[in-house]
Write a protein that holds these residues in place. Structure first.
Motif, mmCIF file in Angstrom:
data_model
loop_
_atom_site.group_PDB
_atom_site.id
_atom_site.type_symbol
_atom_site.label_atom_id
_atom_site.label_comp_id
_atom_site.label_asym_id
_atom_site.label_seq_id
_atom_site.Cartn_x
_atom_site.Cartn_y
_atom_site.Cartn_z
ATOM 1 N N UNK A 121 31.406 24.342 34.988
ATOM 2 C CA UNK A 121 30.428 24.974 34.102
ATOM 3 C C UNK A 121 29.518 23.898 33.528
ATOM 4 N N UNK A 122 28.203 24.095 33.689
ATOM 5 C CA UNK A 122 27.223 23.129 33.190
ATOM 6 C C UNK A 122 26.193 23.849 32.328
ATOM 7 N N UNK A 123 25.716 23.176 31.285
ATOM 8 C CA UNK A 123 24.767 23.741 30.339
ATOM 9 C C UNK A 123 23.410 23.071 30.492
ATOM 10 N N UNK A 124 22.338 23.891 30.439
ATOM 11 C CA UNK A 124 20.973 23.390 30.586
ATOM 12 C C UNK A 124 20.066 24.044 29.554
ATOM 13 N N UNK A 125 18.953 23.380 29.271
ATOM 14 C CA UNK A 125 17.962 23.896 28.318
ATOM 15 C C UNK A 125 16.937 24.782 29.007
ATOM 16 N N UNK A 126 17.398 25.682 29.840
ATOM 17 C CA UNK A 126 16.513 26.621 30.518
ATOM 18 C C UNK A 126 16.526 26.445 32.028
ATOM 19 N N UNK A 127 15.974 27.437 32.693
ATOM 20 C CA UNK A 127 15.970 27.461 34.164
ATOM 21 C C UNK A 127 15.156 26.310 34.768
ATOM 22 N N UNK A 150 18.780 28.512 26.455
ATOM 23 C CA UNK A 150 19.728 27.750 27.247
ATOM 24 C C UNK A 150 20.382 28.648 28.288
ATOM 25 N N UNK A 151 20.832 28.021 29.375
ATOM 26 C CA UNK A 151 21.551 28.734 30.420
ATOM 27 C C UNK A 151 22.807 27.952 30.774
ATOM 28 N N UNK A 152 23.808 28.689 31.210
ATOM 29 C CA UNK A 152 25.023 28.072 31.709
ATOM 30 C C UNK A 152 25.132 28.411 33.189
ATOM 31 N N UNK A 153 25.429 27.402 33.971
ATOM 32 C CA UNK A 153 25.624 27.565 35.411
ATOM 33 C C UNK A 153 27.126 27.516 35.673
ATOM 34 N N UNK A 154 27.612 28.511 36.386
ATOM 35 C CA UNK A 154 29.025 28.572 36.755
ATOM 36 C C UNK A 154 29.112 28.404 38.266
ATOM 37 N N UNK A 155 29.803 27.351 38.673
ATOM 38 C CA UNK A 155 30.041 27.113 40.096
ATOM 39 C C UNK A 155 31.511 27.374 40.381
ATOM 40 N N UNK A 156 31.763 28.124 41.440
ATOM 41 C CA UNK A 156 33.131 28.416 41.859
ATOM 42 C C UNK A 156 33.290 27.937 43.286
ATOM 43 N N UNK A 173 24.195 31.936 37.209
ATOM 44 C CA UNK A 173 23.517 31.361 36.048
ATOM 45 C C UNK A 173 23.343 32.470 35.015
ATOM 46 N N UNK A 174 23.815 32.190 33.791
ATOM 47 C CA UNK A 174 23.803 33.186 32.723
ATOM 48 C C UNK A 174 23.091 32.645 31.484
ATOM 49 N N UNK A 175 22.512 33.542 30.667
ATOM 50 C CA UNK A 175 21.984 33.104 29.376
ATOM 51 C C UNK A 175 23.135 32.582 28.515
ATOM 52 N N UNK A 176 22.842 31.624 27.664
ATOM 53 C CA UNK A 176 23.863 31.012 26.805
ATOM 54 C C UNK A 176 23.313 30.930 25.392
ATOM 55 N N UNK A 187 27.764 13.106 33.462
ATOM 56 C CA UNK A 187 27.526 12.748 32.063
ATOM 57 C C UNK A 187 26.610 11.533 31.945
ATOM 58 N N UNK A 188 26.788 10.541 32.796
ATOM 59 C CA UNK A 188 25.927 9.357 32.774
ATOM 60 C C UNK A 188 24.490 9.715 33.121
ATOM 61 N N UNK A 189 24.313 10.795 33.877
ATOM 62 C CA UNK A 189 22.979 11.260 34.268
ATOM 63 C C UNK A 189 22.370 12.200 33.233
ATOM 64 N N UNK A 190 23.104 12.487 32.156
ATOM 65 C CA UNK A 190 22.598 13.346 31.098
ATOM 66 C C UNK A 190 22.920 14.820 31.268
ATOM 67 N N UNK A 191 23.687 15.191 32.288
ATOM 68 C CA UNK A 191 24.076 16.584 32.463
ATOM 69 C C UNK A 191 25.223 16.918 31.515
ATOM 70 N N UNK A 192 25.223 18.156 31.018
ATOM 71 C CA UNK A 192 26.274 18.608 30.110
ATOM 72 C C UNK A 192 27.273 19.449 30.899
ATOM 73 N N UNK A 193 28.491 18.928 31.019
ATOM 74 C CA UNK A 193 29.579 19.666 31.664
ATOM 75 C C UNK A 193 30.397 20.311 30.558
ATOM 76 N N UNK A 194 30.375 21.633 30.525
ATOM 77 C CA UNK A 194 31.133 22.367 29.511
ATOM 78 C C UNK A 194 32.619 22.396 29.835
ATOM 79 N N UNK A 195 32.934 22.559 31.116
ATOM 80 C CA UNK A 195 34.340 22.649 31.529
ATOM 81 C C UNK A 195 34.412 22.530 33.045
ATOM 82 N N UNK A 196 35.572 22.174 33.517
ATOM 83 C CA UNK A 196 35.839 22.111 34.957
ATOM 84 C C UNK A 196 37.347 22.107 35.148
ATOM 85 N N UNK A 197 37.800 22.595 36.279
ATOM 86 C CA UNK A 197 39.233 22.558 36.532
ATOM 87 C C UNK A 197 39.676 23.483 37.644
ATOM 88 N N UNK A 198 40.961 23.446 37.886
ATOM 89 C CA UNK A 198 41.601 24.281 38.898
ATOM 90 C C UNK A 198 41.800 25.671 38.308
#
Length: 105
Positions: free
Chosen positions: A55-61, A3-9, A96-99, A33-44
């Motif tokens: 921050x979004x989580x995926x099952x690989x690149x 799995x990988x986590x994508x961090x957008x700033x 994008x980081x390993x998770x 979420x309705x599209x099946x994407x996993x949002x781990x966190x978001x905020x100011x």
């Protein structure tokens, strides 16, 4: 499959942090979420009211690229919150980081 986590700033237009957060909470994250994407966190960000993270989580690149391509080409995104969200962003960065087991390696 690792799995990988994508961090957008995002650096937002001055004074738009609260508006951006509202759009994310009410429209963008539910659409993710309705599209099946996993949002781990978001905020100011704590350091600046006009900095934001997602921050979004995926099952690989490969899965990440495929899912994001589908999401960003969808009519729900294009006719939904896209224009307003993009209009509030001055600058964005992506990492994008390993998770594994709830933490980043």
């Amino acid at each position: 499959m690792a799995q990988v986590v994508e961090i957008l700033q995002y650096r937002l237009r001055a004074g738009s942090g609260e508006r951006f957060h509202h759009i994310m909470q009410q429209y963008s994250v539910p659409l993710h979420q309705a599209s099946g994407l996993v949002v781990l966190d978001h905020g100011i960000s704590l350091h600046d009211p006009d900095s934001y993270y997602l921050l979004r989580l995926f099952d690989g690149m490969a899965e990440m690229e495929q899912v994001l391509q589908h999401f960003y080409q969808s009519q729900a995104w294009l006719k939904g919150p896209r224009a307003e969200i993009v209009g509030l962003i001055e600058e964005s960065h992506r990492v994008v980081l390993p998770y594994q087991s709830g933490h980043y390696r």
